[in-house]
Motif scaffolding. Sequence first.
Motif, PDB file in Angstrom:
ATOM      1  N   MET A 106       1.177  -1.242  -0.116  1.00 38.98           N
ATOM      2  CA  MET A 106       0.466   0.101   0.617  1.00 38.98           C
ATOM      3  C   MET A 106       0.541   0.590  -0.297  1.00 38.98           C
ATOM      4  O   MET A 106       1.344   0.908   0.627  1.00 38.98           O
ATOM      5  N   ILE A 107       0.337   2.238  -1.128  1.00 40.46           N
ATOM      6  CA  ILE A 107       1.264   3.203  -1.087  1.00 40.46           C
ATOM      7  C   ILE A 107       0.291   4.753  -0.986  1.00 40.46           C
ATOM      8  O   ILE A 107       1.423   5.394  -0.576  1.00 40.46           O
ATOM      9  N   SER A 108      -0.905   4.351  -0.470  1.00 43.21           N
ATOM     10  CA  SER A 108      -1.501   5.425  -0.666  1.00 43.21           C
ATOM     11  C   SER A 108      -2.427   5.557   0.425  1.00 43.21           C
ATOM     12  O   SER A 108      -3.431   4.181  -0.199  1.00 43.21           O
ATOM     13  N   VAL A 109      -3.260   5.831   0.631  1.00 42.36           N
ATOM     14  CA  VAL A 109      -4.716   5.693   0.639  1.00 42.36           C
ATOM     15  C   VAL A 109      -5.347   7.095   1.941  1.00 42.36           C
ATOM     16  O   VAL A 109      -4.639   8.287   2.324  1.00 42.36           O
ATOM     17  N   PHE A 110      -6.967   7.696   0.917  1.00 48.34           N
ATOM     18  CA  PHE A 110      -7.560   8.523   1.054  1.00 48.34           C
ATOM     19  C   PHE A 110      -8.599   8.130   1.042  1.00 48.34           C
ATOM     20  O   PHE A 110      -9.482   6.981   1.506  1.00 48.34           O
ATOM     21  N   SER A 111     -10.096   9.479   1.216  1.00 54.54           N
ATOM     22  CA  SER A 111     -11.096   9.246   2.013  1.00 54.54           C
ATOM     23  C   SER A 111     -11.828   8.366   0.910  1.00 54.54           C
ATOM     24  O   SER A 111     -12.976   7.360   0.983  1.00 54.54           O
ATOM     25  N   ASP A 112     -11.463   8.452  -0.504  1.00 51.18           N
ATOM     26  CA  ASP A 112     -11.769   7.746  -1.479  1.00 51.18           C
ATOM     27  C   ASP A 112     -11.782   6.210  -1.938  1.00 51.18           C
ATOM     28  O   ASP A 112     -12.026   5.719  -2.708  1.00 51.18           O
ATOM     29  N   GLY A 113     -10.415   5.919  -1.156  1.00 47.63           N
ATOM     30  CA  GLY A 113      -9.831   4.879  -1.946  1.00 47.63           C
ATOM     31  C   GLY A 113      -7.906   4.855  -1.405  1.00 47.63           C
ATOM     32  O   GLY A 113      -7.891   5.748  -0.865  1.00 47.63           O
ATOM     33  N   ALA A 114      -7.546   3.058  -1.772  1.00 45.79           N
ATOM     34  CA  ALA A 114      -6.133   3.751  -1.500  1.00 45.79           C
ATOM     35  C   ALA A 114      -5.209   3.750  -2.540  1.00 45.79           C
ATOM     36  O   ALA A 114      -5.466   2.663  -3.918  1.00 45.79           O
ATOM     37  N   HIS A 115      -4.226   3.581  -2.891  1.00 43.31           N
ATOM     38  CA  HIS A 115      -3.214   2.900  -4.336  1.00 43.31           C
ATOM     39  C   HIS A 115      -2.298   1.768  -3.465  1.00 43.31           C
ATOM     40  O   HIS A 115      -1.880   1.755  -2.919  1.00 43.31           O
ATOM     41  N   TYR A 116      -2.225   0.657  -4.546  1.00 41.47           N
ATOM     42  CA  TYR A 116      -1.033  -0.865  -4.283  1.00 41.47           C
ATOM     43  C   TYR A 116       0.178  -0.768  -4.785  1.00 41.47           C
ATOM     44  O   TYR A 116      -0.332   0.183  -6.527  1.00 41.47           O
ATOM     45  N   CYS A 117       1.182  -0.921  -5.063  1.00 41.47           N
ATOM     46  CA  CYS A 117       2.331  -1.284  -5.538  1.00 41.47           C
ATOM     47  C   CYS A 117       2.521  -2.442  -5.497  1.00 41.47           C
ATOM     48  O   CYS A 117       2.331  -3.036  -4.421  1.00 41.47           O
ATOM     49  N   THR A 118       2.123  -3.407  -7.158  1.00 39.87           N
ATOM     50  CA  THR A 118       3.024  -4.833  -6.934  1.00 39.87           C
ATOM     51  C   THR A 118       4.421  -4.812  -7.073  1.00 39.87           C
ATOM     52  O   THR A 118       4.997  -3.771  -7.301  1.00 39.87           O
TER      53      THR A 118
END
Length: 241
Positions: free
Chosen positions: A190-202
């Motif tokens: 996981m590289i970021s989290v916001f109120s509307d979702g999150a970014h992930y990196c493989t």
Amino acid sequence: MSMKQLSQEAKQLCRAQHSGVLSTQSTSMPGYPFGSIVPFVITHTGDVIIYISDIALHTRNIKANDKVSLTVFDPSEEDSQSNGRVTIMGDAQLADSPDNAELYFRLFPQAEAYQHTHDFHFYRINVARVRYIGGFGKIHWINPEYWQTEEASWHSQINAMISHMNEDHQDAMQLILRHYANVSSDKVTMISVFSDGAHYCTERRKIVFVPFAGHCDDATAIRKALVSQTNTSREALATAD
């Protein structure tokens, strides 16, 4: 659909993309817009952060006239008229800060190398108005009061939240990516989290944004959203297997 929901939908589309067309007022061809491709991130409050070089034409244009637009679109559909797209209009201002650097480099770690070349700086686009097209017949103007959000106390917990997910919930993140993005990876970060979702990196450096079903107002709501996504993913994948 309420204006708040439309704003969230438009932001989620933007977070799922990693670059857009930046249009600036040309200094060499006065009266004409100049378009260029730039990576960007949207902050928790809704501002747009770009990282651009002093020697770039678009930066020269911004220094002469700070009124710009950024167009972001989803290229996944064959019919471009059916694709979702967002045009963000606003004023670009120099915005070098540790917070902007941390947020930007999480999504674009390769850009850290630019800090020592060509005088790169962060600029923030303060949003004046947003045009959102979600497909045929779904066309809306979104004013700043619906796009912008206030800083929240849970934002100070983001690094701890990300560390917790990466250290303790690897299996859950793999399930979420498999179900919601059809992406399999032996290592997910996981590289970021916001109120509307999150970014992930493989493990192959593919960055994927997975939206939440609704807006999360605090850390507890985000935890519940991630638990819900994990349970939904586990059940769906078990049925598929």
